[in-house]
Design an enzyme around this catalytic site. Structure first.
Site, PDB file in Angstrom:
ATOM      1  N   ARG A 144     -11.576   8.441  -2.276  1.00 51.39           N
ATOM      2  CA  ARG A 144     -11.769   9.897  -2.200  1.00 51.39           C
ATOM      3  C   ARG A 144     -13.237  10.265  -1.973  1.00 51.39           C
ATOM      4  NH1 ARG A 144      -9.522  13.056  -7.211  1.00 51.39           N
ATOM      5  NH2 ARG A 144      -7.777  11.690  -6.719  1.00 51.39           N
ATOM      6  N   LYS A 191     -11.017  -1.192  -1.262  1.00 51.87           N
ATOM      7  CA  LYS A 191     -10.724  -2.055  -0.121  1.00 51.87           C
ATOM      8  C   LYS A 191     -11.864  -1.852   0.880  1.00 51.87           C
ATOM      9  CE  LYS A 191      -5.825  -0.914  -0.785  1.00 51.87           C
ATOM     10  NZ  LYS A 191      -4.658  -0.176  -0.294  1.00 51.87           N
ATOM     11  N   GLU A 196       0.164  -3.271   4.680  1.00 55.73           N
ATOM     12  CA  GLU A 196      -1.005  -2.385   4.801  1.00 55.73           C
ATOM     13  C   GLU A 196      -1.047  -1.683   6.163  1.00 55.73           C
ATOM     14  OE1 GLU A 196      -3.646  -0.814   4.027  1.00 55.73           O
ATOM     15  OE2 GLU A 196      -3.917  -1.405   1.959  1.00 55.73           O
ATOM     16  N   ASP A 197      -1.468  -0.418   6.159  1.00 62.15           N
ATOM     17  CA  ASP A 197      -1.627   0.301   7.432  1.00 62.15           C
ATOM     18  C   ASP A 197      -3.095   0.488   7.814  1.00 62.15           C
ATOM     19  OD1 ASP A 197      -2.035   2.234   5.318  1.00 62.15           O
ATOM     20  OD2 ASP A 197      -2.046   3.747   6.906  1.00 62.15           O
ATOM     21  N   ASP A 200       0.884  -1.151   0.000  1.00 57.81           N
ATOM     22  CA  ASP A 200       0.000   0.000   0.000  1.00 57.81           C
ATOM     23  C   ASP A 200       0.938   1.221   0.000  1.00 57.81           C
ATOM     24  OD1 ASP A 200      -2.335   1.630   0.494  1.00 57.81           O
ATOM     25  OD2 ASP A 200      -1.656   1.782   2.566  1.00 57.81           O
ATOM     26  N   LEU A 201       0.433   2.383  -0.382  1.00 57.39           N
ATOM     27  CA  LEU A 201       1.305   3.562  -0.474  1.00 57.39           C
ATOM     28  C   LEU A 201       1.161   4.475   0.744  1.00 57.39           C
ATOM     29  CD1 LEU A 201       3.204   5.421  -2.186  1.00 57.39           C
ATOM     30  CD2 LEU A 201       1.155   6.346  -3.249  1.00 57.39           C
ATOM     31  N   ASP A 202      -0.052   5.073   0.863  1.00 55.56           N
ATOM     32  CA  ASP A 202      -0.282   6.063   1.916  1.00 55.56           C
ATOM     33  C   ASP A 202      -0.235   5.391   3.285  1.00 55.56           C
ATOM     34  OD1 ASP A 202      -0.803   8.259   0.128  1.00 55.56           O
ATOM     35  OD2 ASP A 202      -2.733   7.358  -0.326  1.00 55.56           O
ATOM     36  N   THR A 227       1.246  10.394   3.868  1.00 56.36           N
ATOM     37  CA  THR A 227       0.472  11.419   3.163  1.00 56.36           C
ATOM     38  C   THR A 227      -0.790  11.803   3.937  1.00 56.36           C
ATOM     39  OG1 THR A 227      -0.375   9.564   1.930  1.00 56.36           O
ATOM     40  CG2 THR A 227       1.157  11.014   0.767  1.00 56.36           C
ATOM     41  N   LYS A 251      -8.480   6.946   6.508  1.00 56.19           N
ATOM     42  CA  LYS A 251      -7.320   6.172   6.062  1.00 56.19           C
ATOM     43  C   LYS A 251      -7.740   4.935   5.278  1.00 56.19           C
ATOM     44  CE  LYS A 251      -3.957   7.846   9.328  1.00 56.19           C
ATOM     45  NZ  LYS A 251      -3.130   7.622  10.492  1.00 56.19           N
ATOM     46  N   GLY A 252      -7.191   4.790   4.080  1.00 57.29           N
ATOM     47  CA  GLY A 252      -7.473   3.619   3.244  1.00 57.29           C
ATOM     48  C   GLY A 252      -8.798   3.712   2.490  1.00 57.29           C
ATOM     49  N   VAL A 253      -9.533   4.794   2.725  1.00 60.82           N
ATOM     50  CA  VAL A 253     -10.877   4.952   2.165  1.00 60.82           C
ATOM     51  C   VAL A 253     -10.802   5.773   0.866  1.00 60.82           C
ATOM     52  CG1 VAL A 253     -13.067   6.110   2.684  1.00 60.82           C
ATOM     53  CG2 VAL A 253     -11.925   4.789   4.450  1.00 60.82           C
ATOM     54  N   SER A 302      -2.590   0.505  -4.319  1.00 59.69           N
ATOM     55  CA  SER A 302      -3.084   1.680  -3.586  1.00 59.69           C
ATOM     56  C   SER A 302      -4.429   2.148  -4.105  1.00 59.69           C
ATOM     57  CB  SER A 302      -2.060   2.817  -3.756  1.00 59.69           C
ATOM     58  OG  SER A 302      -2.613   4.046  -3.361  1.00 59.69           O
ATOM     59  N   ALA A 303      -5.243   2.697  -3.194  1.00 61.19           N
ATOM     60  CA  ALA A 303      -6.546   3.250  -3.580  1.00 61.19           C
ATOM     61  C   ALA A 303      -6.393   4.622  -4.229  1.00 61.19           C
ATOM     62  CB  ALA A 303      -7.429   3.386  -2.340  1.00 61.19           C
ATOM     63  N   SER A 304      -5.218   5.212  -4.117  1.00 54.36           N
ATOM     64  CA  SER A 304      -5.048   6.606  -4.542  1.00 54.36           C
ATOM     65  C   SER A 304      -4.935   6.768  -6.047  1.00 54.36           C
ATOM     66  CB  SER A 304      -3.801   7.195  -3.884  1.00 54.36           C
ATOM     67  OG  SER A 304      -3.560   8.486  -4.407  1.00 54.36           O
ATOM     68  N   LYS A 305      -5.625   7.806  -6.546  1.00 54.68           N
ATOM     69  CA  LYS A 305      -5.496   8.147  -7.970  1.00 54.68           C
ATOM     70  C   LYS A 305      -4.261   9.020  -8.178  1.00 54.68           C
ATOM     71  CE  LYS A 305     -10.225   7.568  -9.348  1.00 54.68           C
ATOM     72  NZ  LYS A 305     -11.544   7.894  -8.882  1.00 54.68           N
ATOM     73  N   ASN A 306      -3.622   9.408  -7.093  1.00 53.46           N
ATOM     74  CA  ASN A 306      -2.419  10.243  -7.182  1.00 53.46           C
ATOM     75  C   ASN A 306      -1.143   9.428  -6.988  1.00 53.46           C
ATOM     76  OD1 ASN A 306      -3.674  12.961  -7.387  1.00 53.46           O
ATOM     77  ND2 ASN A 306      -4.531  12.390  -5.397  1.00 53.46           N
TER      78      ASN A 306
END
Ligand code: BG6
Ligand code: MG
Length: 217
Positions: free
Chosen positions: A48, A144, A168-169, A8-10, A16, A44-46, A113-117
């Protein structure tokens, strides 16, 4: 036998959450309600849009879909202002050594990662070349705790879930990994990540071999 690691990233590679918080808080300020760091934990992990729903729930506000899309876009612009100033110094302690250790052992590396960034962040941190595969929020349709993001990661690495470890965090991320049939290492505290196979604070002073030992014993 473990042949791949999916990160996972964030909150795993970089913190972030503080930038997400600042950007969401600015939106809450504009809308006239308080949004605290404690509230931010729920994001967190949710995704946008789900994050926006939680924020509006905190402020007891309701808006139509068109306004919500505008708010999410507005938040993301503010968030981008923060992350475009990030440097490789912000990579969390021990992560680079751990990635180097994986490479030296020919373990495949993916991002889930869930992030589009995510690509923007990997670029800022100069980490892109470490990843054989990147599955991010632009490539998945189910958030997730659905395991889609990790299953796509394993598939792109040409590995089976049981051959991969997920890092994962977030509670929803640990749930996604376990549901998908992966081994999972929680990054944070056992209080909320108790379902993971092993929980650690971060990547400092841990090698891949030590980790394998911990999840097998
Ligand atoms: C996750 C974060 O990685 O990505 C969440 O933990 C965030 O807090 C989600 O909402 C979506 O991120 P983005 O960058 O696409 O808005
Ligand atoms: Mg995370």
């Amino acid at each position: 036998m473990i042949k791949g690691c999916i990160f996972d990233l964030d909150g795993v590679i970089v913190d972030t959450a503080k930038y997400h918080y600042l950007a969401w808080k600015e939106l809450a300020d504009d809308l006239g309600f308080e949004f605290t760091e404690k509230d931010n934990e729920r994001l967190k992990g949710v995704s946008r849009m789900r994050s926006l729903d939680i924020l509006l729930e905190v402020g007891n506000k309701t808006f139509d879909e068109a306004s919500k899309l505008k708010f999410a876009e507005n938040k993301n612009k503010r968030y981008l202002d923060y992350i475009l100033n990030m440097t490789p110094d912000e990579i969390l302690p021990g992560v680079l050594d751990f990635l180097d250790d994986l490479r030296s052992k020919n373990i495949k590396i993916a991002l889930g990662s869930a992030s589009k960034n995510a690509m923007t962040i990997l670029n800022q941190l100069k980490l892109k070349n470490y990843f054989d595969v990147v599955i991010d929020g632009t490539k998945v349709s189910k958030a997730k705790p659905d395991p889609e993001v990790f299953l796509k990661g394993a598939e792109a690495l040409h590995l089976k879930p049981e051959e991969c470890i997920v890092f994962e965090d977030a509670e929803a991320g640990v749930e996604a990994a376990i549901k998908g049939g992966f081994k999972c290492i929680g990054i944070g505290s056992p209080e909320n990540l108790g379902n993971a196979n092993y929980v650690m604070k971060g990547f400092e002073n841990i090698s891949f071999d030590e980790l394998i030992y911990k999840i097998e014993h």
